[in-house]
Write a protein that holds these residues in place. Structure first.
Motif, PDB file in Angstrom:
ATOM      1  N   PRO A 244       0.833  -1.214   0.000  1.00 26.01           N
ATOM      2  CA  PRO A 244       0.000   0.000   0.000  1.00 26.01           C
ATOM      3  C   PRO A 244       0.861   1.254   0.000  1.00 26.01           C
ATOM      4  O   PRO A 244       2.040   1.231   0.357  1.00 26.01           O
ATOM      5  CB  PRO A 244      -0.807  -0.147   1.312  1.00 26.01           C
ATOM      6  CG  PRO A 244      -0.680  -1.574   1.716  1.00 26.01           C
ATOM      7  CD  PRO A 244       0.625  -2.057   1.171  1.00 26.01           C
ATOM      8  N   GLU A 245       0.252   2.364  -0.395  1.00 22.98           N
ATOM      9  CA  GLU A 245       0.944   3.647  -0.373  1.00 22.98           C
ATOM     10  C   GLU A 245       1.365   3.983   1.062  1.00 22.98           C
ATOM     11  O   GLU A 245       0.700   3.573   2.024  1.00 22.98           O
ATOM     12  CB  GLU A 245       0.032   4.765  -0.907  1.00 22.98           C
ATOM     13  CG  GLU A 245      -0.318   4.627  -2.373  1.00 22.98           C
ATOM     14  CD  GLU A 245       0.897   4.876  -3.253  1.00 22.98           C
ATOM     15  OE1 GLU A 245       1.783   5.643  -2.820  1.00 22.98           O
ATOM     16  OE2 GLU A 245       0.963   4.275  -4.342  1.00 22.98           O
ATOM     17  N   GLY A 247       1.564   5.374   4.615  1.00 22.12           N
ATOM     18  CA  GLY A 247       0.510   5.947   5.424  1.00 22.12           C
ATOM     19  C   GLY A 247      -0.772   5.148   5.418  1.00 22.12           C
ATOM     20  O   GLY A 247      -1.610   5.305   6.315  1.00 22.12           O
ATOM     21  N   ARG A 248      -0.944   4.259   4.408  1.00 26.27           N
ATOM     22  CA  ARG A 248      -2.164   3.450   4.326  1.00 26.27           C
ATOM     23  C   ARG A 248      -2.084   2.226   5.222  1.00 26.27           C
ATOM     24  O   ARG A 248      -3.107   1.718   5.668  1.00 26.27           O
ATOM     25  CB  ARG A 248      -2.407   3.015   2.875  1.00 26.27           C
ATOM     26  CG  ARG A 248      -2.564   4.162   1.887  1.00 26.27           C
ATOM     27  CD  ARG A 248      -3.874   4.919   2.109  1.00 26.27           C
ATOM     28  NE  ARG A 248      -5.029   4.048   1.919  1.00 26.27           N
ATOM     29  CZ  ARG A 248      -5.594   3.807   0.734  1.00 26.27           C
ATOM     30  NH1 ARG A 248      -5.102   4.403  -0.337  1.00 26.27           N
ATOM     31  NH2 ARG A 248      -6.633   3.006   0.632  1.00 26.27           N
ATOM     32  N   ALA A 249      -0.900   1.705   5.464  1.00 29.77           N
ATOM     33  CA  ALA A 249      -0.704   0.517   6.306  1.00 29.77           C
ATOM     34  C   ALA A 249       0.435   0.826   7.274  1.00 29.77           C
ATOM     35  O   ALA A 249       1.591   0.553   6.981  1.00 29.77           O
ATOM     36  CB  ALA A 249      -0.403  -0.716   5.453  1.00 29.77           C
ATOM     37  N   PRO A 250       0.130   1.412   8.462  1.00 27.12           N
ATOM     38  CA  PRO A 250       1.195   1.840   9.381  1.00 27.12           C
ATOM     39  C   PRO A 250       2.126   0.719   9.816  1.00 27.12           C
ATOM     40  O   PRO A 250       3.317   0.947   9.999  1.00 27.12           O
ATOM     41  CB  PRO A 250       0.410   2.419  10.572  1.00 27.12           C
ATOM     42  CG  PRO A 250      -0.929   2.808  10.003  1.00 27.12           C
ATOM     43  CD  PRO A 250      -1.210   1.803   8.928  1.00 27.12           C
ATOM     44  N   ASP A 253       4.594   0.199   7.158  1.00 26.53           N
ATOM     45  CA  ASP A 253       5.520   1.334   7.142  1.00 26.53           C
ATOM     46  C   ASP A 253       6.599   1.169   8.215  1.00 26.53           C
ATOM     47  O   ASP A 253       7.772   1.473   7.985  1.00 26.53           O
ATOM     48  CB  ASP A 253       4.759   2.645   7.377  1.00 26.53           C
ATOM     49  CG  ASP A 253       3.840   2.992   6.204  1.00 26.53           C
ATOM     50  OD1 ASP A 253       4.052   2.418   5.115  1.00 26.53           O
ATOM     51  OD2 ASP A 253       2.940   3.817   6.386  1.00 26.53           O
TER      52      ASP A 253
END
Length: 733
Positions: A244-245, A247-250, A253
């Motif tokens: 995911p981009e 910020g979409r999947a902390p 990240d």
């Protein structure tokens, strides 16, 4: 004022039940005991939670390491199997025929299970010559440019690639290679197997219950960090999809940011404890998560028991404190009031008097010392601020300090106002509406470069003044401060006179060049006739002098041609025939033309370019740029070195790179590389011969064709000159 408050505070009589010192001590001791017990309990509880959470993280880390070990075992088993079969593909010291290869490989039925996406045989150059599953375009394709092929060919050892995107299949793959060697160790070919990651996951997956899978609390994630793919998610199974981009999947990240273990609070869900193990052989990150409340359930039960014991201990501490604390707090109150008064009025230099109490006087002495130091430092800071302000305003360069976005002026010096003719208010207004002609995108580009290199020098722009005059300016930029609070400082120098002098010099050089060309052409022609024997045979010494004169005349003629070319380009009189140009034949012709020159310097020429690559450019001028860059690279390369010309596809344009293995460009010369008549020098002797105009002409040609040009160079590491040109614009349909 301070003294009056101090006295009135102590002359007010004390009344009420709490006026006695003993009652005050009791209250203080009770409060301190309760606070101590509460703090002790909280500290113990937090320590217990931390220990249990640490143990849980270690347990999760062991699980992920175990999964990684099993994955390594499976990949190693496949690689060993592939190596064993590769040893059977040699017949009489040569790679077996295609029929013998097929007969040998098909006998091992387990290979198809291990490598369901395909089994292939490659020759010693990495060209596919046999496959068990037909894929259009795969046979005959050369794969030696892949890094794992190069390692297998170089080391002659079995190799497994990191997950890659297949050139033919266009899906995530794992490629296994085993060298086929003769008895003497000569590489005859490569035996390979492919695992399609979108169909076959080699990871031993964690089994969880249906409820846990649905909640997503007990979770196993496998992430391919090299290709930014989510390989496996225990809530979905084999995924093999792009991450995911940001910020979409902390959680993802945090994993990509290199946080191997920790606590994670997903929005709207209970906190999780996670641990990650990085699998170097595949470039995978294997992550396990568990609900934090489950892991810490036992700690809460233990804490309730601890609270009961703590309450009894608090009673004992209170009784002991009442017996021990018997001293009056009155002198300490006096000192606190004076310190408070001095804090409210920091400009005062008054010191505290001695209290006569042994325990309190060291505090008073330390406070008085800090007051003296603060006074001295404040004076030094004021002097330094005044000096910096004076230097800022008296600078001969205009200085403009902007906010982090480059849209608002924080400060400007007197020279900036003098240069533009604006006052502070109008300067901000004209920056906002763009009428200063310093484009916002140029400021944004400066900010981007600053974040990469820390400082940017020698950017040339124009600045509009109050009387509508466009000044040529040279801008150097730097960042002030750190993080989100940083500011952008622009040092602006008026170079209008320098530009005018440069234009006059160009006009003078163009005129002189035109006037010199005709007699020089006649002189060179006459010398060629004499050298060819038109005036009879010359003595050896005279013939040698004629050859030297002819050589220097041709160099002078080349210099004049370069001057005229540069004059035409800068004045806009040089015609450009821009059209769709195929790169491959042009590059091959260019390299062929430099072969003899490269052989004289004992330098190898290598190029990498897609066969169908095309740019929108003038082929003659493009050839001129390539000639300049390649000849320079050859001249500055050491004997036995290699000059590489490559073309990279970058979305809307192609990037050309000419890389040498020389000593690099000296740091002090790098700002002048594209200036006219500039050459790097060594001591007092020029390193190579030339006019010093080639790079300046190349820069102007590339800019006229809609591209950019630059270089990257470090001492003793060689130099990479690059330029970009746009791709042809295709009509819709």
């Amino acid at each position: 004022m301070t003294t009056h408050q101090y006295k009135s505070f102590h002359t007010k009589p004390s009344t009420g039940r709490l006026s006695s010192l003993k009652r005050r001590i009791v209250l203080v001791v009770v409060a301190c005991s309760l606070v101590t017990i509460f703090a002790f309990s909280q500290t113990g509880y937090q320590s217990l939670l931390a220990d249990i959470e640490t143990l849980q993280r270690k347990q999760l880390l062991l699980e992920t390491q175990g999964i990684g070990s099993r994955i390594n075992e499976q990949t190693s088993h496949r690689l060993r199997t592939l190596e064993g079969v590769a040893n059977l593909l040699v017949k009489e010291g040569q790679l077996a025929s295609l029929e013998e290869l097929e007969n040998t490989i098909t006998r091992f039925t387990g290979l198809q299970t291990m490598f369901p996406a395909g089994i292939l045989v490659f020759d010693a150059q990495g060209i596919a010559i046999w496959e068990n599953t037909y894929v259009p375009g795969r046979l005959g394709t050369r794969y030696a440019d892949r890094s794992h092929f190069q390692r297998a060919i170089r080391t002659k050892k079995p190799i497994m690639s990191n997950p890659i995107i297949g050139r033919t299949l266009q899906v995530p793959l794992l490629s296994f290679l085993a060298p086929v060697l003769s008895d003497s160790g000569e590489l005859l070919g490569l035996f390979g197997g492919i695992v399609d990651m979108s169909q076959d996951n080699i990871a031993p997956l964690l089994t969880t219950s249906t409820n846990q899978q649905a909640s997503g609390q007990h979770r196993l994630l496998i992430i391919d960090k090299n290709n930014l793919l989510l390989v496996y998610d225990s809530t979905q199974g084999i995924v093999n999809q792009e991450l995911p981009e940001p910020g979409r999947a902390p959680l993802i990240d945090r994993i990509l940011a290199g946080m191997p273990t920790g606590q994670f609070n997903p929005p709207g869900s209970p906190s999780l404890i996670y641990a990650t193990h990085h699998l170097d052989s595949l470039g995978w990150s294997i992550t396990r998560t568990v609900p934090r409340h489950e892991a810490l359930k036992e700690a809460r039960t233990t804490f309730l028991k601890f609270i009961g014991l703590g309450a009894g201990f608090a009673l004992l501490v209170t009784l002991g404190g009442v017996i021990i604390l018997k001293r009056s707090l009155h002198p300490l109150d006096q000192t606190a009031v004076r310190i408070t008064a001095m804090t409210v009025s920091p400009e005062t230099e008054d010191t505290l008097p001695s209290t006569g109490i042994r325990e309190l006087d060291p505090i008073v002495s330390a406070f008085n010392t800090l007051t003296a130091i603060r006074t001295e430092q404040s004076s030094a800071l004021r002097q330094q601020r005044d000096r910096l302000q004076q230097q800022f305003n008296q600078s001969t360069d205009a200085i403009l300090i902007l906010d982090a976005t480059g849209t608002s002026i924080r400060y400007e010096n007197y020279r900036m106002l003098e240069l533009t003719g604006y006052d502070t208010h109008n300067l901000q207004q004209h920056l906002a509406d763009g009428s200063l002609t310093i484009p916002r995108d140029a400021i944004a580009k400066l900010a981007t470069e600053l974040h990469k290199s820390g400082i940017v020098r020698h950017r040339f722009m124009q600045l509009a003044t109050l009387d509508k005059t466009a000044l040529d300016i040279e801008v150097s930029a730097s960042l002030i401060g750190q993080g989100a609070e940083h500011e952008l400082m622009l040092n602006i120098r008026d170079i209008s006179q320098r530009t005018e002098l440069a234009n006059l010099k160009e006009a003078f050089l163009a005129t002189v060049s035109h006037e010199l060309r005709t007699p020089l052409t006649s002189i060179i022609g006459s010398m060629k006739l004499i050298d060819a024997g038109a005036a009879g045979k010359l003595p050896d010494q005279a013939a040698d002098l004629i050859k030297r004169a002819l050589s220097n005349g041709e160099r002078l003629n080349q210099l004049i041609n370069d001057l005229l070319d540069f004059s035409k380009i800068t004045s806009g009189n040089m015609p450009f025939d821009l059209r769709t140009t195929a790169l491959n034949p042009l590059i091959e012709d260019t390299l062929h033309a430099h072969l003899i020159f490269a052989e004289q310097h004992r330098v190898s020429l290598v190029h990498e370019c897609k066969s169908a690559a095309e740019v929108y450019a003038d082929p003659l001028r493009l050839r001129q740029v390539l000639d300049n860059l390649i000849s320079n690279a050859v001249k500055y390369s050491p004997a036995g070195g290699t000059v590489t010309l490559s073309v990279q596809d970058e979305d809307t344009h192609y990037r050309f790179l000419v890389v040498d293995q020389g000593e690099g460009i000296p740091l002090e010369f790098q700002p002048h590389v594209f200036e006219r008549f500039s050459q790097a020098e060594s001591g007092t002797t020029r390193a190579v011969k030339g006019t010093g105009l080639g790079l300046a002409i190349s820069r102007e040609i590339v800019m006229r064709m809609g591209g950019e040009i630059g270089f990257d160079s470090f001492p003793a590491e060689g130099t990479s000159f690059w330029f970009t040109l746009p791709k042809p614009v295709r009509a819709p349909g």
